[in-house]
Design a protein around this motif. Sequence first.
Motif, PDB file in Angstrom:
ATOM      1  N   ASP A   1      52.011  -7.411  40.684  1.00 37.65           N
ATOM      2  CA  ASP A   1      53.315  -7.172  40.225  1.00 37.65           C
ATOM      3  C   ASP A   1      53.656  -5.941  39.137  1.00 37.65           C
ATOM      4  O   ASP A   1      54.346  -5.354  39.370  1.00 37.65           O
ATOM      5  CB  ASP A   1      54.021  -8.323  39.810  1.00 37.65           C
TER       6      ASP A   1
ATOM      7  N   ALA B   1      61.436  -8.863  40.569  1.00 38.95           N
ATOM      8  CA  ALA B   1      60.975  -7.561  41.171  1.00 38.95           C
ATOM      9  C   ALA B   1      61.640  -6.483  40.456  1.00 38.95           C
ATOM     10  O   ALA B   1      62.181  -6.503  39.373  1.00 38.95           O
ATOM     11  CB  ALA B   1      61.552  -7.399  42.485  1.00 38.95           C
TER      12      ALA B   1
ATOM     13  N   CYS C   1      58.726  -2.238  46.071  1.00 35.86           N
ATOM     14  CA  CYS C   1      58.511  -3.669  45.740  1.00 35.86           C
ATOM     15  C   CYS C   1      57.759  -4.191  46.901  1.00 35.86           C
ATOM     16  O   CYS C   1      58.303  -5.512  47.131  1.00 35.86           O
ATOM     17  CB  CYS C   1      59.818  -4.301  45.165  1.00 35.86           C
TER      18      CYS C   1
ATOM     19  N   THR D   1      61.546 -14.386  42.138  1.00 38.12           N
ATOM     20  CA  THR D   1      60.468 -13.713  41.217  1.00 38.12           C
ATOM     21  C   THR D   1      61.448 -12.321  40.484  1.00 38.12           C
ATOM     22  O   THR D   1      62.597 -12.315  41.082  1.00 38.12           O
ATOM     23  CB  THR D   1      59.456 -12.979  41.759  1.00 38.12           C
TER      24      THR D   1
ATOM     25  N   SER E   1      56.255  -7.561  45.686  1.00 38.47           N
ATOM     26  CA  SER E   1      57.318  -8.784  45.298  1.00 38.47           C
ATOM     27  C   SER E   1      57.768  -9.376  46.352  1.00 38.47           C
ATOM     28  O   SER E   1      57.891 -10.639  46.346  1.00 38.47           O
ATOM     29  CB  SER E   1      58.478  -8.044  44.504  1.00 38.47           C
TER      30      SER E   1
END
Length: 361
Positions: free
Chosen positions: A100, A300, A68, A298, A71
């Motif tokens: 993303d 992720a 990630c 966010t 992210s």
Amino acid sequence: MSETYTLPIGPLHVALEEPMYFDIKVEGETVQGVELAAGHVHRGMEALAMHRNYFQNITLTERVCSLCSNSHPATFCMAVENLAGIEVPMRAQYLRVIADEVKRIASHLFNVGIMAHLTGFDSLFMHAMEVRELMQDAKEGVYGNRMNLGQCTIGGTRTDIDADIARFLRGQLEALKPQLAELYGVFERDPLIRTRTRGIGLLSEQEAKLHAVVGPVARASGVAYDLRRKAPYAAYDELRFEVQSDTAGDVHSRALLRLREAVESISIVEQCLDQMPEGPVKSEGFVAVPAGESVARTEAPRGELIYYLRSDGSDTPQRLKWRVPTYMNWEALQVMMAGCQVADIPLIVNSIDPCISCTER
């Protein structure tokens, strides 16, 4: 005659090659209780962030975790932009969504591939990783990197997507669609996968809410919570997608849900390529970060990611703290493992897609 004893597992991770320690209380082959111990490889990255300026911290947060790695810097940049009042151009918001979702597809395929390996179905593991290569090639072709994309910067993105790159990315997504459908069919119907994963690692909706689990773990237990829909950021409020959920709450449902989310991610990227407006990809000039606090969130690949930023008005954060999805999910392992067989422990651990690298920041 039954015998209860403690089975130490770790600190080498039982599913991934990362350190985490479990004390498993076992009666015969049945798990009666679990105690987790973390902190074996704490890296002090939050302390390090207070000695880096805001732009250097983009690079630092990219290296919290590889899967990630978009992210973390994206959420960090959002926290800085929220505090400094920086307006990100709309084209950059779409570009951030594309990065993303490409990472989400690759992350989910990696997790289901590892699951296949843990069941002993290694040909399926290798096939899942082969399919994942389509996204790895997409990362390299679009961003020049297979792991850390280096896409986000404060106020926008570093990389734009022109017509040729968009055509290449669409080709990769088209090639991925039938492969994902085939993989989903195998994971859904294969007798070995079903026998080893259905009804294993159960987490009810009530327990999911009680432990406040996030991401695919929560959604597979009937908690359809997805920040992309609940609190849209970047360009998500202009995109159509269905939040995937299930009620089975077992290892099998978590794997299938991740594959369905990968399909949704393909649709999201295609919409971005269709709808992305022309214009700049980052804001002009430099805006100093004032004293104050901000929070950014966010979704992720593993779930909700939160960044807290406190500034004293200098060019370095006074405090930067992040909460990662694994931190919220691993306490629920005590529920998922209760009553399971010892042989199922690696599968259950892998099903929450743990990231010690994120958690031991």
